[in-house]
Design a protein around this motif. Structure first.
Motif, PDB file in Angstrom:
ATOM      1  N   UNK A 232      75.890  70.515  24.125  1.00 51.47           N
ATOM      2  CA  UNK A 232      77.326  70.918  24.630  1.00 51.47           C
ATOM      3  C   UNK A 232      77.702  72.313  24.185  1.00 51.47           C
ATOM      4  N   UNK A 233      78.765  72.698  24.545  1.00 49.57           N
ATOM      5  CA  UNK A 233      79.391  73.724  24.128  1.00 49.57           C
ATOM      6  C   UNK A 233      79.499  74.022  22.695  1.00 49.57           C
ATOM      7  N   UNK A 234      79.149  75.040  22.085  1.00 49.04           N
ATOM      8  CA  UNK A 234      79.130  76.528  22.916  1.00 49.04           C
ATOM      9  C   UNK A 234      77.577  76.614  23.113  1.00 49.04           C
ATOM     10  N   UNK A 235      77.393  77.174  24.152  1.00 53.31           N
ATOM     11  CA  UNK A 235      75.901  77.454  24.463  1.00 53.31           C
ATOM     12  C   UNK A 235      75.483  79.007  23.661  1.00 53.31           C
ATOM     13  N   UNK A 236      76.488  79.779  23.548  1.00 46.68           N
ATOM     14  CA  UNK A 236      76.331  80.986  22.961  1.00 46.68           C
ATOM     15  C   UNK A 236      77.282  81.053  21.502  1.00 46.68           C
ATOM     16  N   UNK A 237      76.900  81.604  20.687  1.00 45.98           N
ATOM     17  CA  UNK A 237      77.606  81.587  19.324  1.00 45.98           C
ATOM     18  C   UNK A 237      78.635  83.000  19.266  1.00 45.98           C
ATOM     19  N   UNK A 238      79.746  82.657  18.495  1.00 45.35           N
ATOM     20  CA  UNK A 238      80.474  83.674  18.261  1.00 45.35           C
ATOM     21  C   UNK A 238      79.704  84.886  17.502  1.00 45.35           C
ATOM     22  N   UNK A 239      79.854  86.069  17.718  1.00 42.54           N
ATOM     23  CA  UNK A 239      79.189  87.098  17.072  1.00 42.54           C
ATOM     24  C   UNK A 239      79.882  87.138  15.925  1.00 42.54           C
ATOM     25  N   UNK A 240      79.071  87.561  14.724  1.00 43.81           N
ATOM     26  CA  UNK A 240      79.596  87.822  13.231  1.00 43.81           C
ATOM     27  C   UNK A 240      80.526  88.938  13.408  1.00 43.81           C
ATOM     28  N   UNK A 241      81.429  88.963  12.407  1.00 43.87           N
ATOM     29  CA  UNK A 241      82.476  90.166  12.152  1.00 43.87           C
ATOM     30  C   UNK A 241      82.112  91.004  10.837  1.00 43.87           C
ATOM     31  N   UNK A 242      81.908  92.315  10.981  1.00 37.61           N
ATOM     32  CA  UNK A 242      81.460  93.034   9.808  1.00 37.61           C
ATOM     33  C   UNK A 242      82.812  93.735   9.542  1.00 37.61           C
ATOM     34  N   UNK A 243      83.553  93.115   8.351  1.00 40.25           N
ATOM     35  CA  UNK A 243      84.800  93.365   8.064  1.00 40.25           C
ATOM     36  C   UNK A 243      85.111  94.951   7.475  1.00 40.25           C
TER      37      UNK A 243
END
Length: 283
Positions: A232-243
């Motif tokens: 199921x969703x999500x098929x693609x993951x959220x991309x990381x955040x470089x703070x």
């Protein structure tokens, strides 16, 4: 031997103290300059674009493999003026975990981190369990031994993903009949790029990365093996955040236990009290 007047001895003493303080201050300043001169040339963080893969080849368990989180950094380290050792590497901690395997009307199994879940700690170490507090000790760290005359340029990298096994049958049942109906997982991590002086314990945070891995799998246990599970969703993951601004490292992220040793598998039936299926390795 001629005698010095008392005021001459006083002046000489002051001069020696000033000289000694100057030496101490010089060493201290050199250390400070070193700390402040470590340059992070480049940091990259990503999660592979492909979806989670599902493996139904076993009659006992469903397996899935998530995309990899990957982080890499290039660094430039100035000369080290004295005899000391620095390690630069990745430290990672889990700050949130939901890991539920549902078995229809019978209940669910749940991997849990009690101290994190109850709010007693902010995050738990995700170290390899050997090289605390580091995530690993191969590509994940680099050691610089002083004194050095030249600056050092090097790269370090790490990766992480999930590859668990989930029983088709209820984990506390003697039956091997498939009852698994869905899997839900949502975990959040913070990954720090850190330089540490092994002698003094001084720690300098160079970069902070936030990332999250989510997945949902629906299962129809009545279908033939190989045709039961659907991603199921999500098929693609959220991309990381470089703070842009570093976050402090919680003390619990630097010490035992790590997440693998602290987690416990619970069975939570629809009716009745919860049961411990697999206790934590670390107590």
């Amino acid at each position: 031997m001629p005698l010095f007047p008392q005021n001459c001895w006083s002046i000489l003493g002051i001069a020696l103290v000033v000289y000694a303080m100057g030496c101490i201050q010089s060493i201290s300043c050199k250390s400070k300059v070193f700390r402040e001169s470590i340059s992070v040339i480049e940091v990259k963080a990503s999660i592979d674009p492909g979806p989670t893969s599902i493996d139904e080849s076993s009659t006992v368990v469903l397996r899935y493999r998530t995309p990899h989180f990957r982080a890499s950094a290039q660094l430039l380290v100035p000369p080290i003026p004295k005899k000391e050792t620095w390690i630069v590497g990745w430290i990672q901690a889990c700050s949130h975990m939901e890991f539920y395997n549902h078995y229809g009307e019978q209940g669910m199994s749940s991997w849990e981190l009690p101290d994190l879940q109850d709010g007693r700690i902010q995050a738990i170490s995700d170290s390899d369990g050997v090289n605390y507090p580091w995530y690993g000790n191969t590509t994940e760290t680099c050691m610089i031994v002083g004194p050095t005359r030249k600056e050092s340029k090097f790269s370090i990298s790490m990766n992480d993903n999930f590859y668990p096994s989930v029983t088709w049958a209820v984990p506390v049942s003697e039956s091997n009949v498939a009852k698994l109906t869905s899997i839900h997982r949502d975990q959040s991590f913070t990954t720090w790029l850190v330089a540490t002086n092994t002698g003094t314990g001084e720690m300098v945070t160079l970069q902070t990365i936030k990332w999250r891995m989510r997945l949902g799998i629906d299962v129809n246990p009545s279908r033939p093996l190989g045709q039961r599970a659907t991603l199921q969703e999500p098929c693609a993951q959220e991309q990381p955040q470089v703070l842009s601004k570093n976050e402090p490292i919680p003390p619990s992220a630097l010490v035992k236990p790590n997440a693998n040793d602290a987690q416990v598998l619970m069975w939570r039936p629809k009716d009745g009290p919860p049961l411990v299926v697999i206790p934590p390795k670390y107590r």
